[in-house]
Design a protein around this motif. Structure first.
Motif, short mmCIF file in Angstrom:
data_model
loop_
_atom_site.label_atom_id
_atom_site.label_comp_id
_atom_site.label_asym_id
_atom_site.label_seq_id
_atom_site.Cartn_x
_atom_site.Cartn_y
_atom_site.Cartn_z
N SER A 2 0.84 -1.20 0.00
CA SER A 2 0.00 0.00 0.00
C SER A 2 0.87 1.25 0.00
O SER A 2 1.99 1.25 0.49
CB SER A 2 -0.93 -0.01 1.21
OG SER A 2 -0.17 0.07 2.40
N ASN A 5 -0.91 7.30 2.59
CA ASN A 5 -1.80 8.42 2.28
C ASN A 5 -1.94 9.27 3.54
O ASN A 5 -2.60 8.86 4.50
CB ASN A 5 -3.17 7.91 1.83
CG ASN A 5 -4.09 9.04 1.42
OD1 ASN A 5 -3.77 10.21 1.57
ND2 ASN A 5 -5.24 8.67 0.91
N THR A 7 -3.64 11.79 4.37
CA THR A 7 -4.98 12.19 4.80
C THR A 7 -5.64 11.14 5.69
O THR A 7 -6.54 11.46 6.46
CB THR A 7 -5.89 12.51 3.59
OG1 THR A 7 -5.97 11.36 2.75
CG2 THR A 7 -5.36 13.69 2.80
N ASP A 8 -5.18 9.90 5.60
CA ASP A 8 -5.70 8.84 6.47
C ASP A 8 -5.27 9.04 7.93
O ASP A 8 -5.82 8.38 8.82
CB ASP A 8 -5.23 7.46 6.00
CG ASP A 8 -5.82 7.06 4.67
OD1 ASP A 8 -6.85 7.66 4.25
OD2 ASP A 8 -5.26 6.15 4.03
N TYR A 9 -4.29 9.90 8.17
CA TYR A 9 -3.73 10.06 9.50
C TYR A 9 -3.86 11.49 10.04
O TYR A 9 -3.30 11.80 11.09
CB TYR A 9 -2.25 9.64 9.50
CG TYR A 9 -2.10 8.20 9.09
CD1 TYR A 9 -2.24 7.18 10.02
CD2 TYR A 9 -1.86 7.85 7.77
CE1 TYR A 9 -2.14 5.85 9.65
CE2 TYR A 9 -1.75 6.52 7.38
CZ TYR A 9 -1.89 5.54 8.32
OH TYR A 9 -1.80 4.22 7.95
N GLN A 10 -4.60 12.35 9.36
CA GLN A 10 -4.76 13.73 9.81
C GLN A 10 -5.35 13.83 11.21
O GLN A 10 -5.07 14.77 11.94
CB GLN A 10 -5.62 14.52 8.83
CG GLN A 10 -4.89 14.88 7.56
CD GLN A 10 -5.76 15.67 6.61
OE1 GLN A 10 -6.97 15.47 6.56
NE2 GLN A 10 -5.15 16.56 5.86
N LYS A 72 -10.70 7.76 15.57
CA LYS A 72 -10.69 8.20 14.19
C LYS A 72 -12.13 8.52 13.80
O LYS A 72 -13.02 7.70 13.94
CB LYS A 72 -10.12 7.12 13.28
CG LYS A 72 -10.03 7.56 11.84
CD LYS A 72 -9.34 6.52 10.98
CE LYS A 72 -9.22 7.01 9.55
NZ LYS A 72 -8.51 6.08 8.70
N VAL A 74 -14.75 9.44 10.95
CA VAL A 74 -14.95 9.34 9.51
C VAL A 74 -16.32 9.93 9.19
O VAL A 74 -17.32 9.56 9.80
CB VAL A 74 -14.87 7.88 9.03
CG1 VAL A 74 -15.16 7.79 7.55
CG2 VAL A 74 -13.54 7.26 9.39
#
Length: 77
Positions: A2, A5, A7-10, A72, A74
């Motif tokens: 993979s 990215n 943005t997955d960890y902002q 997290k 979403v």
């Protein structure tokens, strides 16, 4: 394999961590020429103790312990 990215960890930005008795704040994720890096600032400010950790590993893998766990969040749009 993979691709990282950021943005997955902002949601982690702003979180405080502890290592060797010192507190560090994750102030951002930096794109280096060869890798992505977690930017960890001791005391929450840029100084000679600022550390760049490769995003190849997670922050805990470098020996940092989170002071608070943030869920997290979403949003489905």
């Amino acid at each position: 394999m993979s691709i990282f990215n950021p943005t997955d960890y902002q949601h982690l930005i702003g979180q405080w961590w502890r290592k060797d008795g010192f507190e560090y704040k994750l102030v951002g994720i930096m794109d280096g020429s060869d890798d992505w890096y977690w930017v960890m600032c001791r005391g929450g400010r840029f100084n000679e103790h600022t550390r760049l950790l490769s995003c190849v590993g997670d922050i805990e893998g470098f020996g940092y312990e989170p002071l608070l766990k943030f869920p997290k969040i979403v949003f489905d749009v």
